[in-house]
Every structure is written in structure tokens, then in C-alpha cells.
Design an enzyme around this catalytic site. Structure first.
Site, mmCIF file in Angstrom:
data_model
loop_
_atom_site.group_PDB
_atom_site.id
_atom_site.type_symbol
_atom_site.label_atom_id
_atom_site.label_comp_id
_atom_site.label_asym_id
_atom_site.label_seq_id
_atom_site.Cartn_x
_atom_site.Cartn_y
_atom_site.Cartn_z
ATOM 1 N N THR A 218 10.147 20.793 -7.611
ATOM 2 C CA THR A 218 9.751 19.568 -8.319
ATOM 3 C C THR A 218 9.051 18.644 -7.338
ATOM 4 O O THR A 218 9.353 18.659 -6.147
ATOM 5 C CB THR A 218 11.039 18.908 -8.847
ATOM 6 N N ARG A 246 15.637 22.610 -23.168
ATOM 7 C CA ARG A 246 16.329 21.855 -22.118
ATOM 8 C C ARG A 246 15.376 20.866 -21.413
ATOM 9 O O ARG A 246 14.252 21.203 -21.073
ATOM 10 C CB ARG A 246 16.899 22.849 -21.101
ATOM 11 N N GLY A 248 15.433 18.083 -18.115
ATOM 12 C CA GLY A 248 16.211 17.645 -16.949
ATOM 13 C C GLY A 248 16.117 16.146 -16.725
ATOM 14 O O GLY A 248 15.766 15.378 -17.625
ATOM 15 N N ASP A 249 16.415 15.756 -15.497
ATOM 16 C CA ASP A 249 16.455 14.329 -15.155
ATOM 17 C C ASP A 249 15.080 13.728 -14.881
ATOM 18 O O ASP A 249 14.894 12.517 -15.024
ATOM 19 C CB ASP A 249 17.303 14.148 -13.880
ATOM 20 N N THR A 269 15.161 15.049 -7.102
ATOM 21 C CA THR A 269 14.990 16.488 -7.330
ATOM 22 C C THR A 269 16.338 17.174 -7.144
ATOM 23 O O THR A 269 17.124 16.769 -6.291
ATOM 24 C CB THR A 269 13.942 17.094 -6.376
ATOM 25 N N GLY A 270 16.596 18.188 -7.942
ATOM 26 C CA GLY A 270 17.881 18.877 -7.845
ATOM 27 C C GLY A 270 18.322 19.319 -9.228
ATOM 28 O O GLY A 270 17.520 19.314 -10.166
ATOM 29 N N THR A 271 19.557 19.707 -9.356
ATOM 30 C CA THR A 271 20.051 20.149 -10.662
ATOM 31 C C THR A 271 20.181 18.934 -11.581
ATOM 32 O O THR A 271 21.094 18.117 -11.442
ATOM 33 C CB THR A 271 21.391 20.881 -10.503
ATOM 34 N N GLY A 272 19.231 18.847 -12.498
ATOM 35 C CA GLY A 272 19.035 17.624 -13.272
ATOM 36 C C GLY A 272 20.240 17.132 -14.040
ATOM 37 O O GLY A 272 20.428 15.919 -14.224
HETATM 38 N N1 ASP Z 1 15.489 18.003 -11.344
HETATM 39 C C1 ASP Z 1 14.693 19.013 -12.005
HETATM 40 C C2 ASP Z 1 15.324 19.344 -13.329
HETATM 41 O O1 ASP Z 1 16.539 19.429 -13.394
HETATM 42 C C3 ASP Z 1 14.574 20.268 -11.223
HETATM 43 C C4 ASP Z 1 14.252 20.110 -9.773
HETATM 44 O O2 ASP Z 1 14.247 19.020 -9.247
HETATM 45 O O3 ASP Z 1 14.006 21.110 -9.138
HETATM 46 O O4 ASP Z 1 14.610 19.567 -14.266
#
Ligand code: ASP
Length: 354
Positions: A218, A246, A248-249, A269-272
Site C-alpha cells: 500500500t 472487503r 480495508g482501512d 499500512t497494515g492489516t486494515g
Molecule cells: N491497509 C491495507 C488494507 O487493509 C493493506 C495494506 O496496507 O497493505 O486494505
């Protein structure tokens, strides 16, 4: 005589106001920070050539944003300019190079926010707009709404004249193979190769493309302009193999993207899912605003305490109107870069870099 004295006093007062405004303006040195995703990015699984490609890409994007800021352009324009470069770069999970859904589609999410006005624009599940960040900007500037999704968002993009592309424009062999590997591993059905994708290469993809060493990619940018205004933007394909529409954040204002001149601008960025539950971007800004925390401390508090308490993973970049910059992540690495007016571009990938 009285009138002349009055006019003179007024002229003096106006000159003082103008000089003060100039002094205030000059007090703001522009600054910009960006990320290209956080994840398992380690020296051991990155060859020097791939590493150089990523460093060059991050540099090119930050230069694009810095150019806007240096000319006196707005933080919003800088954020958009830098993200457009990364969206076109197939190495990042945004625009071209985005991950695939379980159905074999690229569904793109993006958001932008203006710290001066608290105006924001966001889109989710876009499949035809080449630059989702520009679409988020158009939602903010040209519609009465904050968030648009799916086909409606794409048709709004076409209406306002943003470039539309065939969905196969976003296809990359690397991400396609990553989806196939993921679905095989999870025992899920593999969708047909997308229409319009180039024929499957004869040379195995691993031999021709950078290794799939990180899960994310991301992109996000925060910037401070010479006028003292901050802005944030984020763009992503989300998480690989996602289902059921789905989101994300990244496009959720307050979760993956937030900006207020009262506190700070953040892109995550990360697991949204974790970032949404914690309202990470707004949470960092609240610590700055209500607890008076220095930006780096606020960022670390949210990432290393609150996010970790939920077993979430990822990172953020942030900036304040007074020029503090921060990055914080709890993954092995995060693609990142920053520059302040008059300073050198700093690029980092691994944890042991500054
Ligand atoms: N945060 C993003 C999501 O969950 C993914 C990512 O940052 O890699 O959609």
C-alpha cells in the site's frame, strides 16, 4: 488633515499585517513523508537489484511531491502527485500492481484529506479508474459526498474526466502468481486468468520478477506546505485474496487516512481490520491534540502499544503543521522516504535504518 492621518495610519497597519503574514508564511518549511507498505521486508530476502528498484521508486515519488511543495504548491497537490507515481509503479500494491481478489479482480481503495478544511474524499472497490487517488480528490472537490464505492465511483470518475482503463491495466504477473500460490495453499478455487491479461509467461515468474518478499505494498503520503497546511492520502489494492467486497482501512477517514491542521496528518499500512477497529490515524492525532504528545511518541504509542495489544501489524507515517515527522511500524520493514525543505531525501526499507 485628519483624513490624511487616518489614511496614513491605515496604510501602516496594512503594511504591518502583510509583513506579519509574509513572516508567518516564511516560517513554514515544507516537508513530505511517504510509505510504500509495511511487512516482512528483510535484507535476507531482498536481492540488491530489487532493493535498488524500490529505493529508486520511493525517491522518484518523493521528488514529485517535493517539486510541488518547493514551488509553493499545496500539500494536497503534493500528496496526489506522489501517490500517482506509486499507483503507476507495478512494484506497489496500488493502481497497477495491486493485489487480486479471490475472484481474480483488482479492486482499488483510496482516500485523501485536507488538514486545513477537514474536507475529505474516499473511494472503495474501484476497478476502472487509473488513479484512485485523483478520484478520491475529485470526490472531495467536486461532489457533495465523502465516500463513493464500486461502479458508481468509476462512473463519477468518467463524468469528471478522469482516465478510465480496462481492468486488465492493473494486472501484473507477480501479483497474479501470488494469488494463485495463496489460493492453492488455502485450498480455495483458482479463478480463470483475467480477460485482457497477457498470456502466461513460459519463464517461471520467480525468475523474471522481484521475489514476493512482502505481503503488502500500500502507498501513502503526508505533506506540509509552505502555507503551513498538512494533508494525507493513501492508495491500495487491499489484501490479497479478499472476498465479499472487503474494504480495508485505507479509504476509511480516521482509520487509514486522516489530516487536521489542529493536530497531524497520518497515512497507515497494515492489516486494515485492526486499523479500522482502533481508528488508528485519528487516534494518533488525538494523542497529539488532547495529550500534547510529541508526534513520534504518539505514533509509537498507537503502533507499539494499542495495535500490538490487538495483535495487529503494520505501520504509519505522520506529520504536524509545525514540521514534526514520524514513522512507526511493528513489522520487520516498511518502505519509506522523507524530505524537508533544504534537506536530502532519506529512504529506508529495513528496521536498522534511521
Ligand atoms: N491497509 C491495507 C488494507 O487493509 C493493506 C495494506 O496496507 O497493505 O486494505
Amino acid at each position: 488633515m485628519g483624513r490624511i492621518r487616518c489614511a496614513f495610519a491605515l496604510a501602516v497597519a496594512l503594511a504591518v499585517v502583510a509583513a506579519t503574514a509574509r513572516a508567518q508564511q516564511a516560517a513554514h518549511h515544507w516537508a513530505i513523508v511517504l510509505h510504500g507498505g509495511a511487512g516482512v521486508i528483510e535484507r535476507a530476502n531482498m536481492d540488491p537489484k530489487t532493493e535498488a528498484v524500490y529505493r529508486a521508486a520511493l525517491t522518484e515519488a518523493i521528488e514529485a511531491g517535493a517539486k510541488v511543495l518547493d514551488k509553493g504548491g499545496s500539500s494536497l497537490d503534493a500528496v496526489e502527485a506522489a501517490i500517482r507515481i506509486l499507483e503507476d509503479d507495478p512494484h506497489f500494491n496500488a493502481g497497477r500492481g495491486a493485489v487480486f481478489t479471490a475472484e481474480g479482480r483488482n479492486e482499488l481503495d483510496s482516500a485523501i484529506m485536507d488538514g486545513a478544511t477537514l474536507k475529505a474524499g474516499a473511494v472503495a472497490g474501484v476497478t476502472r479508474t487509473r488513479h484512485p487517488i485523483s478520484l478520491a480528490r475529485a470526490v472531495m472537490d467536486k461532489s457533495p459526498h465523502v465516500m463513493l464505492i464500486g461502479a458508481g465511483a468509476d462512473s463519477f470518475a468518467a463524468e469528471v474526466g478522469l482516465e478510465q482503463v480496462d481492468p486488465s491495466f492493473f494486472f501484473t504477473e507477480r501479483q497474479w502468481q501470488a494469488l494463485v500460490r495463496q489460493l492453492k495453499k488455502e485450498g480455495r478455487p483458482i479463478p480463470p486468468r483475467p480477460a485482457g491479461a497477457p498470456p502466461e509467461p513460459v519463464v517461471p515468474v520467480a525468475a523474471m520478477e522481484p521475489p514476493d518478499t512482502h505481503k503488502w505494498g500500500t502507498v501513502g503520503v503526508v505533506a506540509l506546505d509552505k502555507q503551513g497546511n498538512i494533508a494525507a492520502g493513501t492508495s491500495t489494492g487491499g489484501v490479497g485474496g479478499k472476498r465479499w467486497g472487503r474494504v480495508g482501512d485505507s479509504p476509511i477517514i480516521g482509520a487509514g487516512t486522516y489530516a487536521s491542521n489542529q493536530s497531524c496528518a497520518v497515512s497507515a499500512t497494515g492489516t486494515g481490520e485492526y486499523f479500522i477497529r482502533l481508528g488508528v490515524a485519528r487516534e494518533v492525532c488525538n494523542l497529539v491534540l488532547f495529550k500534547g504528545m510529541p508526534l513520534q511518541q504518539a505514533a509509537d504509542e498507537v503502533i507499539h502499544k494499542e495495535l500490538e495489544a490487538l495483535h495487529g501489524d503494520g505501520g504509519i507515517i505522520a506529520i504536524t503543521p509545525d514540521g514534526q515527522m514520524a514513522w512507526s511500524y511493528n513489522t520487520p520493514g516498511m518502505f519509506r522516504a522523507r524530505q524537508v525543505e533544504g534537506g536530502k531525501i532519506e529512504v529506508g526499507i529495513y528496521r536498522d535504518e534511521p
